[in-house]
Write a protein that holds these residues in place. Structure first.
Motif, short mmCIF file in Angstrom:
data_model
loop_
_atom_site.label_atom_id
_atom_site.label_comp_id
_atom_site.label_asym_id
_atom_site.label_seq_id
_atom_site.Cartn_x
_atom_site.Cartn_y
_atom_site.Cartn_z
N ALA A 40 65.61 -85.93 -46.69
CA ALA A 40 66.64 -84.91 -46.41
C ALA A 40 67.18 -85.09 -44.99
CB ALA A 40 66.06 -83.51 -46.59
N TYR A 41 66.29 -85.41 -44.05
CA TYR A 41 66.74 -85.59 -42.67
C TYR A 41 67.75 -86.74 -42.59
CZ TYR A 41 66.83 -86.20 -37.67
OH TYR A 41 67.27 -86.31 -36.38
N THR A 280 67.93 -72.44 -55.47
CA THR A 280 66.57 -72.70 -54.96
C THR A 280 65.50 -71.79 -55.55
OG1 THR A 280 66.77 -71.07 -53.18
CG2 THR A 280 67.54 -73.31 -52.69
N GLY A 281 65.89 -70.57 -55.95
CA GLY A 281 64.89 -69.58 -56.38
C GLY A 281 64.04 -69.04 -55.24
N LEU A 282 64.41 -69.37 -53.99
CA LEU A 282 63.55 -68.98 -52.86
C LEU A 282 64.10 -67.80 -52.07
CD1 LEU A 282 62.75 -72.48 -51.26
CD2 LEU A 282 61.49 -71.25 -53.04
N ILE A 322 66.97 -77.73 -47.21
CA ILE A 322 65.92 -76.92 -47.86
C ILE A 322 66.04 -77.00 -49.37
CG2 ILE A 322 65.03 -74.57 -48.19
CD1 ILE A 322 65.84 -73.98 -45.27
N THR A 323 67.26 -76.98 -49.88
CA THR A 323 67.45 -77.07 -51.33
C THR A 323 66.86 -78.37 -51.87
OG1 THR A 323 69.49 -75.77 -51.16
CG2 THR A 323 69.20 -77.05 -53.18
N ASP A 324 67.19 -79.47 -51.23
CA ASP A 324 66.68 -80.77 -51.70
C ASP A 324 65.15 -80.83 -51.63
OD1 ASP A 324 69.31 -81.50 -51.92
OD2 ASP A 324 69.17 -83.25 -50.60
N ILE A 325 64.63 -80.41 -50.47
CA ILE A 325 63.17 -80.54 -50.26
C ILE A 325 62.41 -79.65 -51.23
CG2 ILE A 325 61.30 -80.08 -48.63
CD1 ILE A 325 63.40 -80.86 -46.40
N SER A 326 62.83 -78.40 -51.32
CA SER A 326 62.09 -77.48 -52.19
C SER A 326 62.17 -77.91 -53.64
CB SER A 326 62.64 -76.06 -52.02
OG SER A 326 61.98 -75.22 -52.94
N ASN A 327 63.34 -78.33 -54.07
CA ASN A 327 63.44 -78.75 -55.48
C ASN A 327 62.64 -80.03 -55.74
OD1 ASN A 327 64.89 -76.51 -56.31
ND2 ASN A 327 66.87 -77.43 -55.85
#
Ligand code: GLU
Length: 340
Positions: A40-41, A280-282, A322-327
Motif C-alpha cells: 500500500a505504501y 471496509t466494514g471498519l 487502509i482499505t487495501d491493507i484491511s481487505n
C-alpha cells in the motif's frame, strides 16, 4: 484455516476496486502484514490528489508529502511503513477519545440522551443539524456533539479537565502527548463558527454551562500532536477491548467499547461514512490534520497520516491504504465464512 473468498466489486465512484479476503480470526502472520503495508505504501506514496485543510491556517503549512502507515495487533505487535514519527495535530480523531471518557465517567446513556448517536446527514460543523432537533439526534463525531462531550468531562477547573483529557489520550497512545501550540493558536483565532455552535448547544440545554470554555478546551484537544504510531496504538486499544495492547493498561471499560465503535461506524468519516463502511466494514475516524484511524475488533488497529484531503475532508492516501491493507488481511468484521 484461511478461507479465501474473493470478490471484486466495482464501486460506483470508480475510485476503488475492492478485493476482499476472508480469514477466520487468527493471529496475523508477520510476513503477510508487512507485505500488505509495503504494497500500500508503494502504491500510494506518489499519489498527488487532494489538498491540505486550510480553514485552520496552520494546517495548510504541514508537509503534504508526509505519509506513514502503522498497524498494531491486539497482541501488541507493531508494523509500519513510511514516516511514522512526524507529528500532526489529532483534530477530529480526538472526538472519539473524549466521548469515551464521558461514557467512562457518566455512563452510556449520557451520550445517548444528550447529543444522541445518529448521523446528521450534514457537514461536520453544521448549524442546520443543531437546529433540526434542538441539539439532539446527532452524535459526538460532529462539532456540536463533540464540543458538548468536552463540556461533560467533570472537573473543578479548566486545568483539571484539560489534564484529564490529555492524560487519557496518552493512555490510549501509550506515551505522554503534548499540544501543538501553533495549531492551537491558529484555530483559536479562527474558530468563531465553533463558538457559535457551542452557544447554540448551550441555548438548547445540551451544554450545561460555560460554552466558551468548552470550545476552548475542545480546540486544545484538537491541537494535540500525534504520530502514526500513536494513532495506531489508540485504535488498537479499541480493537483490544479497551486495553492498550502495548502498555497492557485497561484504558476504557471493556463493556463500553462497542458503543464507541458504533458511533465511529455511524459518523467517523464525515459525509462519506457510509461509503467508507461499505468498502471496509471498519469503524473509523478521520481528522482534518490528515490522520485516519480504523479498528478491526479483536484483530488490529491501523492508522495512516497523509495531509491532503478529498472534498469530504478525509485523507485520500489514508482511505486507500487502509482499505487495501484491511481487505488484504481480512479485517472486515462483517465478512464471515458460512458455518459448515
Ligand atoms: N478542530 C477542527 C474543527 O473543529 C476539527 C475538524 C476535523 O478534524 O474534522 O473544525
Amino acid at each position: 484455516m484461511k478461507l479465501l473468498i474473493s470478490k471484486c466489486l466495482a464501486i460506483v465512484s470508480g475510485v476503488f476496486l475492492l478485493s476482499s479476503t476472508l480469514h477466520a480470526a487468527q493471529p496475523l502472520a508477520a510476513a503477510e502484514v508487512k507485505a500488505a503495508l509495503n504494497s500500500a505504501y508503494a502504491k500510494y506514496k506518489d499519489l498527488q490528489e487532494g489538498a491540505n485543510a486550510d480553514y485552520i491556517p496552520a494546517l495548510a503549512k504541514v508537509d503534504s508529502n508526509l505519509f506513514g502507515i502503522v498497524l498494531v495487533t491486539v497482541d501488541g505487535k507493531v508494523y509500519s511503513a513510511g514516516d511514522v514519527s512526524s507529528e500532526v495535530s489529532i483534530q477530529s480523531i480526538s472526538k472519539v477519545f473524549t466521548m469515551a471518557k464521558v461514557i467512562e465517567e457518566k455512563g452510556e446513556d449520557a451520550i445517548f440522551g444528550n447529543m444522541g448517536v445518529d448521523a446528521t446527514g450534514q457537514v461536520f460543523n453544521s448549524i442546520v443539524a443543531v437546529e433540526q432537533y434542538q441539539g439532539a439526534e446527532m452524535n459526538a463525531m460532529v462539532n456540536a456533539g463533540a464540543i458538548t462531550a468536552t463540556s461533560m468531562i467533570s472537573g473543578k477547573s479548566r486545568d483539571e479537565i484539560w489534564g484529564k483529557i490529555l492524560s487519557y489520550y496518552g493512555d490510549f497512545a501509550g506515551r505522554k502527548l503534548s499540544v501543538n501550540q501553533e495549531v492551537f493558536e491558529s484555530e483559536a483565532a479562527t474558530n468563531q463558527r465553533n463558538q457559535a455552535i457551542a452557544k447554540l448547544m448551550y441555548a438548547y440545554g445540551r451544554i450545561k454551562d460555560n460554552p466558551d470554555r468548552a470550545t476552548d478546551i475542545y480546540t486544545e484537544q484538537c491541537s494535540v500532536n500525534v504520530n502514526t504510531r500513536d494513532l495506531a496504538t489508540m485504535a488498537a486499544t479499541l480493537a483490544n477491548g479497551g486495553k492498550n495492547p502495548v502498555t497492557r493498561k485497561q484504558v476504557l471499560g471493556n463493556e463500553h467499547v462497542p458503543r464507541v465503535l458504533a458511533v465511529m461506524a455511524t459518523a467517523g468519516l464525515y459525509d462519506d461514512t457510509g461509503k467508507w463502511l461499505y468498502r471496509t466494514g471498519l469503524p473509523g475516524k478521520s481528522g482534518v490534520g490528515g490522520g485516519i484511524i480504523a479498528v478491526s475488533p479483536g484483530r488490529f488497529g491501523i492508522a495512516v497520516i497523509s495531509p491532503p484531503l478529498d472534498a469530504a475532508g478525509n485523507s485520500i492516501r489514508a482511505q486507500r491504504a487502509i482499505t487495501d491493507i484491511s481487505n488484504a488481511l481480512g479485517g472486515n468484521p462483517y465478512a464471515v465464512a458460512p458455518a459448515q
